[in-house]
Write a protein that holds these residues in place. Sequence first.
Motif, PDB file in Angstrom:
ATOM      1  N   SER A 182       3.905  -2.270   4.915  1.00 15.34           N
ATOM      2  CA  SER A 182       4.222  -1.802   3.584  1.00 15.34           C
ATOM      3  C   SER A 182       3.176  -0.766   3.192  1.00 15.34           C
ATOM      4  CB  SER A 182       4.250  -3.010   2.653  1.00 15.34           C
ATOM      5  OG  SER A 182       3.725  -2.833   1.403  1.00 15.34           O
ATOM      6  N   ASN A 184       1.066   0.352   0.690  1.00 15.76           N
ATOM      7  CA  ASN A 184      -0.302   0.178   0.207  1.00 15.76           C
ATOM      8  C   ASN A 184      -1.027  -0.979   0.876  1.00 15.76           C
ATOM      9  OD1 ASN A 184       1.446  -1.663  -1.192  1.00 15.76           O
ATOM     10  ND2 ASN A 184      -0.185  -2.064  -2.663  1.00 15.76           N
ATOM     11  N   ALA A 210       6.938   0.072  -0.796  1.00 13.25           N
ATOM     12  CA  ALA A 210       5.991  -0.966  -1.217  1.00 13.25           C
ATOM     13  C   ALA A 210       6.565  -1.783  -2.358  1.00 13.25           C
ATOM     14  CB  ALA A 210       4.664  -0.337  -1.634  1.00 13.25           C
ATOM     15  N   TYR A 219       3.639   1.583  -4.233  1.00 17.86           N
ATOM     16  CA  TYR A 219       3.990   2.840  -3.578  1.00 17.86           C
ATOM     17  C   TYR A 219       3.216   4.000  -4.170  1.00 17.86           C
ATOM     18  CZ  TYR A 219       6.769   6.575  -1.543  1.00 17.86           C
ATOM     19  OH  TYR A 219       7.167   7.693  -0.842  1.00 17.86           O
TER      20      TYR A 219
END
Length: 246
Positions: A182, A184, A210, A219
């Motif tokens: 994902s 982050n 994210a 994100y």
Amino acid sequence: MSDSTTANADQPSVVYGSGRRTDAAIPRPGLELHKSNVAVVVTDPQNDFLSPQGVTWGVVGQNVTENKTVENIGQLLAASKENDVPLFISPHYYYPQDHKWHFEGALERLMHDIKMFDRPSALDLTDFTGSGADWLEQYKPFINDGETVITSPHKIYGPETNDLVLQLRKRGIDQVILAGMSANLCVESHLRELLEQGFEVAVVGDATAAAQVPGYDGYEAAMTNFRFLASDLWSAEEAVEQLSAL
């Protein structure tokens, strides 16, 4: 090289998902690819992140859909094969012993609680097919072709706990096109460690996504850090163009 690798005051905004950001204020070193030492690295292309049946879909699904993340990762996988560029997958698996850790960070705790990426053991594939830990079905022809390098699993977010860097070094690779899930968490953690290990890294911003929950947008946080840290930030279309030009 395309204009995406040169920073100037007239450079247009870059748009991924619902975000818009202008690049002129931040240097953009760019990445001139060399076929002999570049690879595509994809983190966690697994059902629990990318399928509507996955355990995280409630918090990542909107961003995955907006970014066309599934389709864009698929384009990147196909381009790596079509252009004979090595593909590396850095997966996430949890085994029963991992649930006995004495402490976890916030999202480590969540992943354990929701049984994300669970497998019965490293040597046991019981009920693996179609599970949250399995690859998306449409990715399997690219990943299970006998050529893709599937590393040992990373256990939290970064490749410090797996053999990705070793596998890249053994192939003479020092340039990475990075995508996956994902944004982050695992992607950003892989970016940071690869940079510290001396790799040039371009991140594919719409081939990731994210969690987005009230008050927190993983994100947007990742996109800021990608631009601050990476050699470049590409769209999937730009990444495919770069690979096709090799």
